[in-house]
Motif scaffolding. Structure first.
Motif, PDB file in Angstrom:
ATOM      1  N   SER A 218       0.829  -1.207   0.000  1.00  0.00           N
ATOM      2  CA  SER A 218       0.000   0.000   0.000  1.00  0.00           C
ATOM      3  C   SER A 218       0.862   1.254   0.000  1.00  0.00           C
ATOM      4  O   SER A 218       1.876   1.324   0.704  1.00  0.00           O
ATOM      5  N   ILE A 238      -2.139  -5.292  -0.584  1.00  0.00           N
ATOM      6  CA  ILE A 238      -2.541  -3.880  -0.529  1.00  0.00           C
ATOM      7  C   ILE A 238      -3.693  -3.677   0.452  1.00  0.00           C
ATOM      8  O   ILE A 238      -4.614  -2.906   0.196  1.00  0.00           O
ATOM      9  N   THR A 240      -4.053  -2.073   3.356  1.00  0.00           N
ATOM     10  CA  THR A 240      -4.318  -0.725   3.856  1.00  0.00           C
ATOM     11  C   THR A 240      -4.993   0.138   2.795  1.00  0.00           C
ATOM     12  O   THR A 240      -5.935   0.873   3.083  1.00  0.00           O
ATOM     13  N   ASP A 241      -4.527   0.059   1.559  1.00  0.00           N
ATOM     14  CA  ASP A 241      -5.143   0.832   0.484  1.00  0.00           C
ATOM     15  C   ASP A 241      -6.595   0.428   0.258  1.00  0.00           C
ATOM     16  O   ASP A 241      -7.458   1.281  -0.001  1.00  0.00           O
ATOM     17  N   ARG A 290     -10.247   0.054  -6.703  1.00  0.00           N
ATOM     18  CA  ARG A 290      -8.847   0.025  -6.242  1.00  0.00           C
ATOM     19  C   ARG A 290      -8.194  -1.314  -6.602  1.00  0.00           C
ATOM     20  O   ARG A 290      -7.005  -1.360  -6.938  1.00  0.00           O
TER      21      ARG A 290
END
Length: 306
Positions: A218, A238, A240-241, A290
């Motif tokens: 992330s 990823i 956290t993203d 995302r």
């Protein structure tokens, strides 16, 4: 879960949905907090929902961060006799994230699990090195220990082989940190991966002997991701993203519809705005986007196995 599966489908990419010990405990219910039950429920849900997207064998690995958790959690799958579990599929993976232990202990555990995952036609993921930051209550400092060495990599080969003992993928660390930090707070050095692949490869007679994993992806730049992929990274985490992508539209919805989601001044609110399915749909759409972005950055978009 739905957002991740949707994102993979929209990107036409394969992918891995990973649940940590904390995530599995949460999935089992706040009053239960049984990580084994949560992870098994997680897998069952994924398998059923993914069928609607044309997938019959979603990848759902589990992660253990402490040796004390492994007997009840990381070893809950695969079973000793995998044929008794028809739902164990060749695409399943199992993550052994015991980097909090010494390297010798980490590899001892990994070697034991590799026998089990290989028998169950699963792929083991091992974490070699230390990932900085905090995850599930395990916190590591951001310092020079975050960089794996050639010696670490050779010890991994000596303990686990180069594929003849079973398939595994390796999370070597090159400054990786859980979470997202302001510019300058984390120094990634993906060139370490290139050097390890070259030096270890020359010793074992195999080009790029490791299939690599990028933990703490992330917040990484497109160039850092591209470099890591060129050095052998085939998986990037990823979490956290995706957490932020999920939460951001929910926050926007709540602020915009303040008097609808709350019963202000004796009013009754508006069910069409506080219904979790309404703001949850916005969260799912944002996180799916995302996931699509990540698939495009990693080069997997449009390449799903059929």
């Amino acid at each position: 879960m739905n957002a991740a599966i949707r994102g993979f489908a929209e990107a036409e990419s394969d992918g891995i949905i990973q649940v940590s010990t904390g995530g599995a405990a949460y999935f089992s219910g706040a009053s239960v907090k049984d990580m084994t039950a949560g992870s098994l429920g997680f897998v069952a849900f994924a398998r059923e929902v993914a069928k609607n997207y044309g997938s019959t064998s979603p990848c759902t690995p589990t992660t253990a961060r402490r040796t004390s958790w492994i007997p009840s959690y990381c070893r809950c799958w695969p079973p000793r006799r995998p044929r008794s579990r028809p739902d164990v599929t060749p695409s399943s993976t199992r993550t052994c994230g015991t980097s909090a232990e010494t390297l010798d202990e980490n590899l001892r555990i990994a070697a034991e699990l590799l026998q089990r995952t290989s028998a169950a036609k699963q792929i083991l993921e091992v974490e070699i090195g230390v990932v900085g930051g905090e995850e599930d209550g395990v916190e590591n400092a951001i310092n020079d220990k975050l960089y794996s060495t050639v010696e670490d990599a050779m010890a991994t080969i000596q303990a686990l082989g180069t594929g003849e003992q079973g398939r595994y993928i390796t999370a070597l660390t090159f400054g990786n940190v859980h979470g997202v930090y302001k510019p300058g707070g984390v120094k990634l050095r993906p060139e370490i991966l290139k050097d390890i692949q070259a030096q270890v490869g020359s010793k074992v007679g195999k080009d790029n002997p490791f299939d690599l994993v990028f933990h703490g992806g992330s917040g990484s730049s497109e160039q850092e991701i591209a470099d890591a992929v060129s050095y052998g990274v085939i998986k990037m985490n990823i979490d956290t993203d995706t957490q932020y992508a999920f939460t951001r539209p929910v926050a926007g919805h709540m602020f915009t519809n303040y008097d609808g989601v709350l019963k202000v001044d004796g009013e009754v609110g508006n069910k069409k705005t506080y219904d979790p399915r309404v703001w949850g749909a916005k969260a799912e759409e944002s996180m799916a986007a995302r996931v699509v972005e990540a698939a495009q950055q990693l080069g997997s978009a449009g390449k799903a196995l059929k």
